[in-house]
Design a protein around this motif. Structure first.
Motif, short mmCIF file in Angstrom:
data_model
loop_
_atom_site.label_atom_id
_atom_site.label_comp_id
_atom_site.label_asym_id
_atom_site.label_seq_id
_atom_site.Cartn_x
_atom_site.Cartn_y
_atom_site.Cartn_z
N ASN A 1 0.81 -1.22 0.00
CA ASN A 1 0.00 0.00 0.00
C ASN A 1 0.85 1.27 0.00
OD1 ASN A 1 -3.11 -0.54 0.43
ND2 ASN A 1 -2.01 -2.16 1.49
N ILE B 1 -4.48 4.79 11.46
CA ILE B 1 -5.26 3.99 12.39
C ILE B 1 -5.22 4.52 13.83
CG2 ILE B 1 -5.08 1.93 10.96
CD1 ILE B 1 -3.08 0.84 13.05
N ALA C 1 -9.17 -5.27 13.03
CA ALA C 1 -10.19 -4.95 12.02
C ALA C 1 -9.83 -3.66 11.29
CB ALA C 1 -11.56 -4.83 12.67
N LEU C 2 -9.35 -2.67 12.01
CA LEU C 2 -8.95 -1.40 11.40
C LEU C 2 -7.74 -1.58 10.49
CD1 LEU C 2 -9.67 1.58 11.26
CD2 LEU C 2 -8.36 1.94 13.35
N ALA D 1 -6.89 -4.36 8.92
CA ALA D 1 -7.35 -5.09 7.73
C ALA D 1 -8.06 -4.15 6.76
CB ALA D 1 -8.27 -6.24 8.14
N GLU D 2 -8.95 -3.33 7.27
CA GLU D 2 -9.69 -2.40 6.41
C GLU D 2 -8.74 -1.41 5.75
OE1 GLU D 2 -12.97 1.17 6.84
OE2 GLU D 2 -12.94 -0.41 8.36
N THR D 3 -7.82 -0.85 6.50
CA THR D 3 -6.88 0.14 5.99
C THR D 3 -5.95 -0.45 4.94
OG1 THR D 3 -6.96 1.31 8.10
CG2 THR D 3 -5.10 1.82 6.67
N GLY E 1 -6.61 -3.13 3.05
CA GLY E 1 -7.31 -3.80 1.96
C GLY E 1 -7.25 -5.31 2.02
N THR E 2 -7.35 -5.86 3.23
CA THR E 2 -7.33 -7.30 3.39
C THR E 2 -8.43 -7.71 4.35
OG1 THR E 2 -5.89 -9.21 3.76
CG2 THR E 2 -5.61 -7.34 5.27
N THR E 3 -8.34 -8.92 4.86
CA THR E 3 -9.33 -9.39 5.82
C THR E 3 -8.65 -9.79 7.13
OG1 THR E 3 -9.13 -11.72 5.18
CG2 THR E 3 -10.72 -10.36 3.94
N THR E 4 -9.42 -9.78 8.19
CA THR E 4 -8.88 -10.25 9.47
C THR E 4 -8.58 -11.75 9.37
OG1 THR E 4 -11.12 -10.58 10.32
CG2 THR E 4 -10.02 -8.50 10.88
N TYR F 1 -3.84 -12.06 -1.31
CA TYR F 1 -3.52 -11.13 -0.23
C TYR F 1 -2.02 -10.89 -0.10
CZ TYR F 1 -8.24 -12.48 1.02
OH TYR F 1 -9.57 -12.74 0.99
#
Length: 119
Positions: free
Chosen positions: A17, A28, A51-52, A54-56, A58-61, A97
């Motif tokens: 990123n 974050i 969670a934050l 992952a969102e930031t 661009g992936t998943t927890t 990922y």
């Protein structure tokens, strides 16, 4: 074939990123040293921070937590025969990922060559 730990995944995603530790920390709401601790494995983020992250990034927890069952479900791999080797399956499920689009295209080209040679 090696499986990435949480810190290595975080580093790879941050770099993918194009973020520094300082930039990610600011996004974050933590300090750069907190990001460093997550990346070097001395601290694990609390669930809300996970969670934050992952969102930031661009992936998943699920990916960050090595939840192969959830990755399998999200990638609809249940519709295909499972790979008999758990480590290989995990690597396969983490492909989108872990690798850049350029890397994925190279993997596809290699796969195409192997398939062509096996015919």
């Amino acid at each position: 074939m090696s499986v990435l730990n949480f810190g290595e995944k975080l580093i790879n995603l941050r770099k993918k990123n194009r973020l520094t530790q300082k930039e990610l920390a600011k996004k974050i709401g933590v300090t750069p040293s907190t990001i460093s601790k997550y990346e070097n494995g001395t601290h694990k983020p609390p669930i809300f921070m996970l969670a934050l992250l992952a969102e930031t990034l661009g992936t998943t927890t699920d990916f960050l937590l090595d939840d192969v069952a959830a990755l399998r479900e999200k990638n609809s791999v249940n519709a295909f025969p499972l790979i008999g080797n758990p480590e290989l399956e995990k690597w396969y499920l983490e492909l989108p990922y872990s690798f850049s689009e350029k890397d994925l295209k190279l993997i596809k080209e290699i796969s195409d060559v192997i398939l062509k040679q096996s015919k």
